[in-house]
Motif scaffolding. Structure first.
Motif, short mmCIF file in Angstrom:
data_model
loop_
_atom_site.label_atom_id
_atom_site.label_comp_id
_atom_site.label_asym_id
_atom_site.label_seq_id
_atom_site.Cartn_x
_atom_site.Cartn_y
_atom_site.Cartn_z
N GLY A 126 0.86 -1.15 0.18
CA GLY A 126 -0.08 -0.11 -0.06
C GLY A 126 0.90 1.29 0.10
O GLY A 126 0.34 2.39 -0.28
N VAL A 127 2.02 1.23 0.24
CA VAL A 127 3.04 2.30 0.29
C VAL A 127 3.30 2.52 -1.11
O VAL A 127 4.52 2.24 -1.66
N ARG A 128 2.45 3.35 -2.01
CA ARG A 128 2.73 3.95 -3.29
C ARG A 128 2.46 5.32 -3.05
O ARG A 128 1.82 6.15 -2.37
N VAL A 129 3.22 6.06 -4.09
CA VAL A 129 3.34 7.46 -4.25
C VAL A 129 1.93 8.16 -4.30
O VAL A 129 1.35 8.94 -3.63
N GLU A 130 0.89 7.33 -5.20
CA GLU A 130 -0.26 7.99 -5.41
C GLU A 130 -1.08 7.62 -4.25
O GLU A 130 -1.90 8.82 -3.97
N THR A 131 -1.19 6.48 -3.43
CA THR A 131 -1.83 6.50 -2.10
C THR A 131 -1.61 7.35 -1.13
O THR A 131 -2.39 7.91 -0.52
N LEU A 132 -0.13 7.71 -1.09
CA LEU A 132 0.23 8.53 -0.03
C LEU A 132 -0.13 9.88 -0.49
O LEU A 132 -0.73 10.94 0.45
N ALA A 133 -0.04 10.37 -1.60
CA ALA A 133 -0.83 11.74 -2.21
C ALA A 133 -1.98 11.97 -1.85
O ALA A 133 -2.43 13.14 -1.26
N ARG A 134 -2.88 11.11 -2.19
CA ARG A 134 -4.23 10.97 -1.81
C ARG A 134 -4.28 10.92 -0.20
O ARG A 134 -5.28 11.87 0.21
#
Length: 193
Positions: free
Chosen positions: A29-37
């Motif tokens: 789950g530690v993905r750039v898109e997920t964190l940005a959201r």
């Protein structure tokens, strides 16, 4: 109508969001898109602070490691002549406080370490620091090296085991059992019932 300016995120905010996501979703789950959201910002903000996802993951590992080692050093700081009291304090603090998020992060780190040599090295460093600090307390209590090492492993096996178990309804005397275990680990005699 005036727009409220967005708060600027720093590197630490991204790392904390990654740790939170790691606890909730695991490493996948530690993905750039997920964190940005999660942080309500664009991916561009991420690349201001990190070269790439691996750079973030390296920072997450280092942050977790330094926090865990700093914590165990703080909890095991020895006051001369009070080694046994400090040992009881360490057993109490780590076996009675229950941070669900902390447990989830710990488990996620260990899962990550099963698949990634860098994470494995970090987890090993943290474990060694924890065991060494505990062993130093046992040594200060007068135990020989081998027994101090053995009891430090026993202490952490107990602390991690009890933190992952939900045994509140197992026995009405659970708090008494925990006190007995504390005395067994610390090499004091179990108080009479």
């Amino acid at each position: 109508m005036e727009k409220t300016p967005r708060a600027q995120l720093d590197r630490e905010a991204w790392i904390q969001a990654a740790l939170d996501t790691l606890a909730d979703e695991g490493l996948g789950g530690v993905r750039v898109e997920t964190l940005a959201r999660r942080l309500h910002v664009t991916k561009g903000s991420f690349y201001w602070h990190f070269k790439d996802r691996q750079d973030l993951l390296d920072a997450v590992l280092e942050t977790w490691k330094s926090g865990r080692i700093r914590d165990i050093i703080k909890q095991t700081r020895l006051e001369p002549g009070h080694a046994e009291d400090q040992l009881f304090h360490v057993i109490d603090i780590y076996s009675t406080s229950r941070s669900n998020k902390g447990i989830r992060i710990e488990l996620a780190m260990r899962d990550w370490a099963r698949r990634d040599p860098a994470a494995e090295r970090i987890v090993e460093e943290v474990d060694n620091a924890r065991l060494t600090c505990a062993r130093d307390l046992f040594l200060a209590c007068g135990l020989p090296m081998h027994e101090a090492s053995t009891r430090s492993v026993l202490l952490y096996a107990y602390v991690f085991g009890i933190s992952m178990m939900n045994c509140d309804s197992f026995d009405a005397r659970l708090s008494d059992m925990k006190a007995d275990i504390r005395h067994i680990i610390a090499r004091s005699k179990v108080p009479p019932a």
